[in-house]
Design an enzyme around this catalytic site. Structure first.
Site, PDB file in Angstrom:
ATOM      1  N   ARG A  50       4.641   3.348   2.450  1.00 62.10           N
ATOM      2  CA  ARG A  50       4.805   3.939   3.773  1.00 62.10           C
ATOM      3  C   ARG A  50       6.079   4.761   3.931  1.00 62.10           C
ATOM      4  O   ARG A  50       6.126   5.670   4.761  1.00 62.10           O
ATOM      5  CB  ARG A  50       4.739   2.826   4.834  1.00 62.10           C
ATOM      6  CG  ARG A  50       3.322   2.314   5.036  1.00 62.10           C
ATOM      7  CD  ARG A  50       3.273   1.008   5.809  1.00 62.10           C
ATOM      8  NE  ARG A  50       3.578  -0.122   4.955  1.00 62.10           N
ATOM      9  CZ  ARG A  50       3.411  -1.403   5.319  1.00 62.10           C
ATOM     10  NH1 ARG A  50       2.947  -1.690   6.520  1.00 62.10           N
ATOM     11  NH2 ARG A  50       3.704  -2.383   4.469  1.00 62.10           N
ATOM     12  N   THR A 104       3.991 -10.197  -1.930  1.00 62.60           N
ATOM     13  CA  THR A 104       5.320  -9.920  -1.392  1.00 62.60           C
ATOM     14  C   THR A 104       5.408 -10.141   0.120  1.00 62.60           C
ATOM     15  O   THR A 104       6.497 -10.054   0.689  1.00 62.60           O
ATOM     16  CB  THR A 104       5.755  -8.484  -1.728  1.00 62.60           C
ATOM     17  OG1 THR A 104       4.737  -7.570  -1.312  1.00 62.60           O
ATOM     18  CG2 THR A 104       6.004  -8.327  -3.216  1.00 62.60           C
ATOM     19  N   LYS A 155      -6.801  -6.470  -7.387  1.00 64.56           N
ATOM     20  CA  LYS A 155      -6.464  -7.901  -7.338  1.00 64.56           C
ATOM     21  C   LYS A 155      -7.708  -8.771  -7.568  1.00 64.56           C
ATOM     22  O   LYS A 155      -8.041  -9.648  -6.764  1.00 64.56           O
ATOM     23  CB  LYS A 155      -5.786  -8.249  -6.012  1.00 64.56           C
ATOM     24  CG  LYS A 155      -4.475  -7.510  -5.786  1.00 64.56           C
ATOM     25  CD  LYS A 155      -3.816  -7.948  -4.485  1.00 64.56           C
ATOM     26  CE  LYS A 155      -2.484  -7.250  -4.268  1.00 64.56           C
ATOM     27  NZ  LYS A 155      -2.626  -5.796  -3.983  1.00 64.56           N
ATOM     28  N   ASP A 189      -5.462  -1.097  -7.969  1.00 65.12           N
ATOM     29  CA  ASP A 189      -4.927  -2.370  -7.470  1.00 65.12           C
ATOM     30  C   ASP A 189      -6.008  -3.108  -6.682  1.00 65.12           C
ATOM     31  O   ASP A 189      -6.001  -3.108  -5.451  1.00 65.12           O
ATOM     32  CB  ASP A 189      -3.700  -2.082  -6.600  1.00 65.12           C
ATOM     33  CG  ASP A 189      -2.998  -3.351  -6.159  1.00 65.12           C
ATOM     34  OD1 ASP A 189      -3.169  -4.404  -6.815  1.00 65.12           O
ATOM     35  OD2 ASP A 189      -2.257  -3.293  -5.154  1.00 65.12           O
ATOM     36  N   LYS A 246      -1.397   4.842  -6.907  1.00 67.10           N
ATOM     37  CA  LYS A 246      -2.088   3.565  -6.759  1.00 67.10           C
ATOM     38  C   LYS A 246      -3.286   3.745  -5.837  1.00 67.10           C
ATOM     39  O   LYS A 246      -3.158   4.280  -4.724  1.00 67.10           O
ATOM     40  CB  LYS A 246      -1.157   2.505  -6.162  1.00 67.10           C
ATOM     41  CG  LYS A 246      -1.786   1.105  -6.149  1.00 67.10           C
ATOM     42  CD  LYS A 246      -1.085   0.164  -5.188  1.00 67.10           C
ATOM     43  CE  LYS A 246      -1.664   0.299  -3.789  1.00 67.10           C
ATOM     44  NZ  LYS A 246      -1.334  -0.834  -2.897  1.00 67.10           N
ATOM     45  N   ASP A 262     -12.124 -13.906  -9.521  1.00 70.95           N
ATOM     46  CA  ASP A 262     -13.500 -14.398  -9.528  1.00 70.95           C
ATOM     47  C   ASP A 262     -13.712 -15.154 -10.831  1.00 70.95           C
ATOM     48  O   ASP A 262     -12.770 -15.363 -11.594  1.00 70.95           O
ATOM     49  CB  ASP A 262     -14.478 -13.214  -9.403  1.00 70.95           C
ATOM     50  CG  ASP A 262     -15.758 -13.583  -8.659  1.00 70.95           C
ATOM     51  OD1 ASP A 262     -16.341 -14.643  -8.995  1.00 70.95           O
ATOM     52  OD2 ASP A 262     -16.174 -12.827  -7.768  1.00 70.95           O
TER      53      ASP A 262
END
Length: 229
Positions: free
Chosen positions: A208, A116, A63, A61, A34, A66
């Site tokens: 992470r 999330t 997002k 990614d 990603k 617009d």
């Protein structure tokens, strides 16, 4: 647990040098990465070309949110880079999602439902006071899929309900999973990898737990271990 490791590793770091070291350290263990806002903003579209050129699959990614024309143009650019998956915000509405889908070519469009990091009782004040995350996710998913989105980004907590409502067709990509006993950091709606996959998730975005580990390859492999009985 499914040992095919349906994971996408998040290269959430500011520069390509650190990302490159991680990709090389993981070798063939991780075929899918990603690229999010941090790395894309720091290094630009070249990181997507570089990963694709090495035979890696890329989830871009960004997002996007617009007006439809702008999102369509950005989607065409992402598709030319070689991104396999691209995110837009479902909240942008059906016209925006449809514009992305129509511009995407072979790139598949994922609609982000509710981040999330949000949960019941901690939603922004602009949301209706009686809003529930689970209901919002389903409503946004319904609009996005009706507009042609190929899949959704949701937490593991909503996967089962989405599968029951929409069946097997949509891709369900789940960030924010954590191994049993791990801390949640800034994620609010967290399940274990096994719980998400058992509920019907298509892909898990892993971050992470691997990228901050002293031995990323070992951490990647241990991430997929089954929950304790």
């Amino acid at each position: 647990m499914d040992l095919s490791r349906p994971g996408i590793l998040a290269l959430d770091m500011p520069g390509w040098a650190a990302a490159d070291r991680l990709v090389q350290a993981l070798g063939d263990d991780v075929p899918f990465y990603k690229v999010g806002l941090e790395l894309f903003s720091g290094e630009g579209p070249g990181v997507v070309r570089e990963l694709a050129g090495r035979g890696k699959r890329v989830f871009l990614d960004l997002k996007l949110h617009d007006i439809p024309n702008t999102v369509a143009g950005a989607t065409r650019s992402a598709a030319r880079l070689g991104a396999e998956l691209l995110t837009v915000h479902a909240a942008g509405g059906q016209a925006m999602v449809r514009a992305a889908v129509e511009a995407a070519g072979s790139t598949r469009i994922l609609a982000v439902t509710v981040l999330t990091s949000l949960a019941d009782g901690a939603l922004p004040p602009s949301f209706p006071p009686d809003a529930h995350v689970a209901d919002l996710v389903v409503r946004l998913a319904e609009d996005a899929l009706a507009a042609g989105a190929h899949g959704l980004v949701c937490s593991g907590a909503e996967v089962r309900a989405l599968r029951e409502r929409f069946g097997a067709a949509p891709l369900l990509v789940v960030p924010g999973t954590r191994p049993h006993g791990a801390g949640h950091e800034d994620q609010a709606r967290v399940v274990t990898p096994q719980a998400a996959l058992d509920a019907g998730a298509s892909w898990l975005v892993v971050g992470r737990a691997v990228t901050s580990a002293a031995d990323p390859r070992a951490a990647w492999r241990s991430f997929w271990q089954a929950d304790p009985a």
